[in-house]
Write a protein that holds these residues in place. Structure first.
Motif, PDB file in Angstrom:
ATOM      1  N   VAL A 241       1.164   7.671 -13.047  1.00  0.00           N
ATOM      2  CA  VAL A 241       0.053   7.740 -12.091  1.00  0.00           C
ATOM      3  C   VAL A 241      -0.275   9.186 -11.745  1.00  0.00           C
ATOM      4  O   VAL A 241      -1.454   9.580 -11.711  1.00  0.00           O
ATOM      5  CB  VAL A 241       0.388   6.935 -10.814  1.00  0.00           C
ATOM      6  CG1 VAL A 241      -0.650   7.205  -9.721  1.00  0.00           C
ATOM      7  CG2 VAL A 241       0.444   5.459 -11.125  1.00  0.00           C
ATOM      8  N   ASN A 242       0.736  10.002 -11.485  1.00  0.00           N
ATOM      9  CA  ASN A 242       0.501  11.409 -11.145  1.00  0.00           C
ATOM     10  C   ASN A 242      -0.207  12.138 -12.288  1.00  0.00           C
ATOM     11  O   ASN A 242      -1.163  12.890 -12.068  1.00  0.00           O
ATOM     12  CB  ASN A 242       1.823  12.107 -10.816  1.00  0.00           C
ATOM     13  CG  ASN A 242       2.369  11.694  -9.460  1.00  0.00           C
ATOM     14  OD1 ASN A 242       1.635  11.197  -8.610  1.00  0.00           O
ATOM     15  ND2 ASN A 242       3.659  11.895  -9.246  1.00  0.00           N
TER      16      ASN A 242
ATOM     17  N   ASP B  69       8.368  12.127  -4.203  1.00  0.00           N
ATOM     18  CA  ASP B  69       9.733  12.616  -4.414  1.00  0.00           C
ATOM     19  C   ASP B  69      10.598  12.379  -3.183  1.00  0.00           C
ATOM     20  O   ASP B  69      11.808  12.114  -3.300  1.00  0.00           O
ATOM     21  CB  ASP B  69       9.710  14.112  -4.752  1.00  0.00           C
ATOM     22  CG  ASP B  69       9.216  14.375  -6.170  1.00  0.00           C
ATOM     23  OD1 ASP B  69       9.233  13.434  -6.994  1.00  0.00           O
ATOM     24  OD2 ASP B  69       8.804  15.524  -6.451  1.00  0.00           O
ATOM     25  N   GLN B  70       9.984  12.501  -1.991  1.00  0.00           N
ATOM     26  CA  GLN B  70      10.739  12.277  -0.756  1.00  0.00           C
ATOM     27  C   GLN B  70      11.054  10.790  -0.560  1.00  0.00           C
ATOM     28  O   GLN B  70      12.150  10.428  -0.136  1.00  0.00           O
ATOM     29  CB  GLN B  70       9.933  12.795   0.439  1.00  0.00           C
ATOM     30  CG  GLN B  70       9.834  14.305   0.507  1.00  0.00           C
ATOM     31  CD  GLN B  70      11.173  14.967   0.782  1.00  0.00           C
ATOM     32  OE1 GLN B  70      12.000  14.450   1.540  1.00  0.00           O
ATOM     33  NE2 GLN B  70      11.412  16.112   0.159  1.00  0.00           N
TER      34      GLN B  70
ATOM     35  N   LEU C  44       0.656  17.295  -3.052  1.00  0.00           N
ATOM     36  CA  LEU C  44       1.171  16.675  -1.826  1.00  0.00           C
ATOM     37  C   LEU C  44       1.644  15.256  -2.113  1.00  0.00           C
ATOM     38  O   LEU C  44       2.723  14.844  -1.668  1.00  0.00           O
ATOM     39  CB  LEU C  44       0.084  16.674  -0.750  1.00  0.00           C
ATOM     40  CG  LEU C  44       0.460  16.022   0.585  1.00  0.00           C
ATOM     41  CD1 LEU C  44       1.635  16.760   1.222  1.00  0.00           C
ATOM     42  CD2 LEU C  44      -0.738  16.013   1.527  1.00  0.00           C
ATOM     43  N   LEU C  45       0.846  14.508  -2.872  1.00  0.00           N
ATOM     44  CA  LEU C  45       1.225  13.139  -3.235  1.00  0.00           C
ATOM     45  C   LEU C  45       2.514  13.126  -4.035  1.00  0.00           C
ATOM     46  O   LEU C  45       3.389  12.269  -3.817  1.00  0.00           O
ATOM     47  CB  LEU C  45       0.099  12.495  -4.039  1.00  0.00           C
ATOM     48  CG  LEU C  45       0.341  11.061  -4.538  1.00  0.00           C
ATOM     49  CD1 LEU C  45       0.501  10.111  -3.356  1.00  0.00           C
ATOM     50  CD2 LEU C  45      -0.820  10.614  -5.430  1.00  0.00           C
TER      51      LEU C  45
ATOM     52  N   VAL D 188      -8.637  19.668  -5.876  1.00  0.00           N
ATOM     53  CA  VAL D 188      -8.113  18.509  -6.610  1.00  0.00           C
ATOM     54  C   VAL D 188      -6.590  18.544  -6.666  1.00  0.00           C
ATOM     55  O   VAL D 188      -5.916  17.534  -6.394  1.00  0.00           O
ATOM     56  CB  VAL D 188      -8.677  18.468  -8.042  1.00  0.00           C
ATOM     57  CG1 VAL D 188      -8.069  17.303  -8.824  1.00  0.00           C
ATOM     58  CG2 VAL D 188     -10.197  18.342  -8.011  1.00  0.00           C
ATOM     59  N   LEU D 189      -6.031  19.700  -7.008  1.00  0.00           N
ATOM     60  CA  LEU D 189      -4.591  19.772  -7.247  1.00  0.00           C
ATOM     61  C   LEU D 189      -3.768  19.718  -5.970  1.00  0.00           C
ATOM     62  O   LEU D 189      -2.671  19.139  -5.971  1.00  0.00           O
ATOM     63  CB  LEU D 189      -4.261  21.054  -8.018  1.00  0.00           C
ATOM     64  CG  LEU D 189      -4.736  21.105  -9.468  1.00  0.00           C
ATOM     65  CD1 LEU D 189      -4.289  22.413 -10.124  1.00  0.00           C
ATOM     66  CD2 LEU D 189      -4.193  19.921 -10.267  1.00  0.00           C
TER      67      LEU D 189
END
Length: 222
Positions: A194-195, A176-177, A170-171, A164-165
């Protein structure tokens, strides 16, 4: 207790109850993200992580306890009222905040001794929140019982948690990028909200594991 089956069942529950979970948890998640944005603006992005921990202690116990209570009631086929769940979460907040603070310190200490001890502590504490909320144990009792319940199930629990994490990390890295600081405040609020909301799926997965292990021992939540 196949990790894939646990994840599939948890995703089914999350999807079936997504609107109720949004109504229950999202307002508090957004308020937490808003306060974090204010903190970043007031103290600067390089402020002490202690501030973030204290901020988390204000909100995380509320929406997590409410979610645990919701999952327990819905698993019995009952549709609970949001206000009743939040009221119960408020009553649990002092003990839950104490448990969260203790768990956070233990995990940070473990991470400071390289990553593996921190992961081990995180897994051993995986069921402490459910034990406190559903069995009315004290924080110390919940930690002790969680260590006992997770014995022999380390890799199964770790696999479920990382499944899950890892995508959520990654998202978060991709966001951030794509949207580096300084962000538009509203965009930053939306991304952080959302995160944080998606991370609640971890609680759903761990609740499913907790129930399976409780049923296997014949001592479901009292």
């Amino acid at each position: 207790m196949n990790p894939l089956s646990v994840l599939r069942d948890s995703l089914y529950f999350f999807r079936r109850n997504i609107l109720a979970i949004v109504r229950l948890c999202l307002p508090l998640v957004v308020l937490e993200a808003f306060c974090k944005g204010l903190l970043d603006h007031a103290a600067g992005p390089e402020h002490s992580p202690v501030y973030d921990i204290v901020l988390g202690l204000l909100f995380y116990p509320l929406y997590t306890a409410a979610l645990i209570l919701f999952m327990d009631v819905r698993s019995n086929g009952v549709q609970p009222l949001t206000r009743n769940l939040l009221a119960a979460a408020m009553r649990l907040w002092p003990m839950f905040a104490l448990l969260t603070g203790t768990s956070t310190v233990l995990i940070i200490l473990g991470m400071s001794m390289f990553v593996l001890p921190g992961l081990w502590i995180m897994v051993k504490l995986a069921f402490s929140e459910y034990l406190l909320v559903l069995r009315n144990l004290t924080p110390l009792e919940a930690i002790r019982e969680s260590f006992a319940m997770t014995r022999g199930h380390f890799w199964r629990i770790l696999t479920c948690v990382l499944a899950v994490l890892a995508p959520l990390w990654l998202l978060n890295g991709v966001s951030d990028q794509l949207y580096p600081d300084p962000r538009n405040p509203l965009l930053g609020l939306a991304i952080d909200s959302v995160n944080s909301f998606l991370q609640l799926f971890t609680s759903v997965v761990l609740y499913r594991l907790f129930m399976l292990l409780s049923d296997a021992k014949g001592d479901g939540p009292r």
